[in-house]
Design a protein around this motif. Structure first.
Motif, mmCIF file in Angstrom:
data_model
loop_
_atom_site.group_PDB
_atom_site.id
_atom_site.type_symbol
_atom_site.label_atom_id
_atom_site.label_comp_id
_atom_site.label_asym_id
_atom_site.label_seq_id
_atom_site.Cartn_x
_atom_site.Cartn_y
_atom_site.Cartn_z
ATOM 1 N N LEU A 1 29.272 31.108 34.983
ATOM 2 C CA LEU A 1 30.720 30.934 35.137
ATOM 3 C C LEU A 1 31.409 32.275 35.399
ATOM 4 N N GLY A 2 30.936 33.332 34.741
ATOM 5 C CA GLY A 2 31.488 34.658 34.976
ATOM 6 C C GLY A 2 31.242 35.128 36.402
ATOM 7 N N GLY A 3 30.026 34.908 36.910
ATOM 8 C CA GLY A 3 29.713 35.281 38.293
ATOM 9 C C GLY A 3 30.587 34.542 39.292
ATOM 10 N N ILE A 4 30.774 33.256 39.063
ATOM 11 C CA ILE A 4 31.653 32.465 39.938
ATOM 12 C C ILE A 4 33.072 33.004 39.883
ATOM 13 N N GLN A 5 33.533 33.314 38.685
ATOM 14 C CA GLN A 5 34.895 33.814 38.538
ATOM 15 C C GLN A 5 35.079 35.159 39.242
ATOM 16 N N PHE A 6 34.088 36.050 39.148
ATOM 17 C CA PHE A 6 34.203 37.335 39.843
ATOM 18 C C PHE A 6 34.196 37.151 41.362
ATOM 19 N N LEU A 7 33.447 36.167 41.857
ATOM 20 C CA LEU A 7 33.516 35.868 43.295
ATOM 21 C C LEU A 7 34.901 35.364 43.673
ATOM 22 N N ARG A 8 35.489 34.570 42.801
ATOM 23 C CA ARG A 8 36.862 34.104 43.050
ATOM 24 C C ARG A 8 37.842 35.273 43.066
ATOM 25 N N ASN A 9 37.632 36.228 42.136
ATOM 26 C CA ASN A 9 38.492 37.414 42.117
ATOM 27 C C ASN A 9 38.358 38.192 43.418
ATOM 28 N N MET A 10 37.120 38.330 43.896
ATOM 29 C CA MET A 10 36.894 39.020 45.161
ATOM 30 C C MET A 10 37.619 38.288 46.290
ATOM 31 N N TRP A 11 37.493 36.969 46.312
ATOM 32 C CA TRP A 11 38.128 36.175 47.362
ATOM 33 C C TRP A 11 39.655 36.307 47.321
ATOM 34 N N MET A 12 40.222 36.334 46.125
ATOM 35 C CA MET A 12 41.682 36.506 46.007
ATOM 36 C C MET A 12 42.117 37.818 46.660
ATOM 37 N N ASN A 13 41.317 38.864 46.510
ATOM 38 C CA ASN A 13 41.660 40.157 47.082
ATOM 39 C C ASN A 13 41.423 40.211 48.586
ATOM 40 N N ILE A 14 40.504 39.409 49.072
ATOM 41 C CA ILE A 14 40.308 39.313 50.526
ATOM 42 C C ILE A 14 41.451 38.502 51.128
#
Length: 185
Positions: free
Chosen positions: A143-156
């Motif tokens: 879940l943490g890995g998924i959330q960090f990918l979401r954070n990356m996507w928000m910044n893209i």
């Protein structure tokens, strides 16, 4: 997209529920054990084990929640002083690397949990299958890995702002806008 947002809200509520009750259980077990020992010279044998389980659950299930809220630990001295473009690049690069690390840890912790499951180990006081305690580790990493990918996507996705988490904009964003508008002192 609405389905994903609905799933995300459910996951958030489950995380909040688990974290809230894990902290309450930790407090009750620690205080209860101390009071019981002081008043009755007796300490329930299960108190340490229940506290340990609650700490493991809170720690690993909290990874995703902290990432979502932008409350994870970070070394931000360089980041805070960096110009907007550098912070923007870091806000994409760092969550990506963190997600890779968390997915790798998910894999290895899953292998460990499988080994514990196959061994048939049980906890000493509660006689509960030990894998139930450890299953929260790979779930939290995933879940943490998924959330960090979401954070990356928000910044893209959002070119003009930096996000520390999907629910948390960088506090330096307001300073950046003031500087761009010429209203910063």
């Amino acid at each position: 997209m609405n389905l994903l947002k609905g799933i995300d809200k459910i996951i958030l509520k489950v995380e909040e529920f688990i974290l809230s009750y894990a902290v309450i259980i930790i407090a009750l077990m620690v205080v209860g054990k101390a009071l019981s020992r002081a008043m009755f010279s007796y300490s329930p044998p299960f108190a340490d084990e229940v506290s340990q389980i609650a700490i493991v659950v809170a720690t690993f299930m909290g990874i995703s929640y902290a990432a979502r809220k932008g409350r994870h630990i970070s070394m931000s001295a360089f980041y805070d002083l960096a110009p907007f473009k550098v912070r923007k690049v870091l806000s994409i690069f760092i969550p990506f690397i963190t997600a890779i690390v968390l997915f790798t840890l998910t894999y290895f912790s899953s292998i460990y949990v499988q080994g514990v499951y196959e061994s048939g180990r049980v906890t000493s006081a509660l006689q509960m299958p030990a894998y139930i305690l450890y299953i929260f580790i790979p779930i939290g990493f995933l879940l943490g890995g998924i959330q960090f990918l979401r954070n990356m996507w928000m910044n893209i996705k959002h070119k003009d702002e930096v996000y520390l988490g999907t629910d948390a904009k960088d506090y330096n964003n307001s300073n950046q806008k003031e500087i761009q508008e010429g209203t910063h002192l």
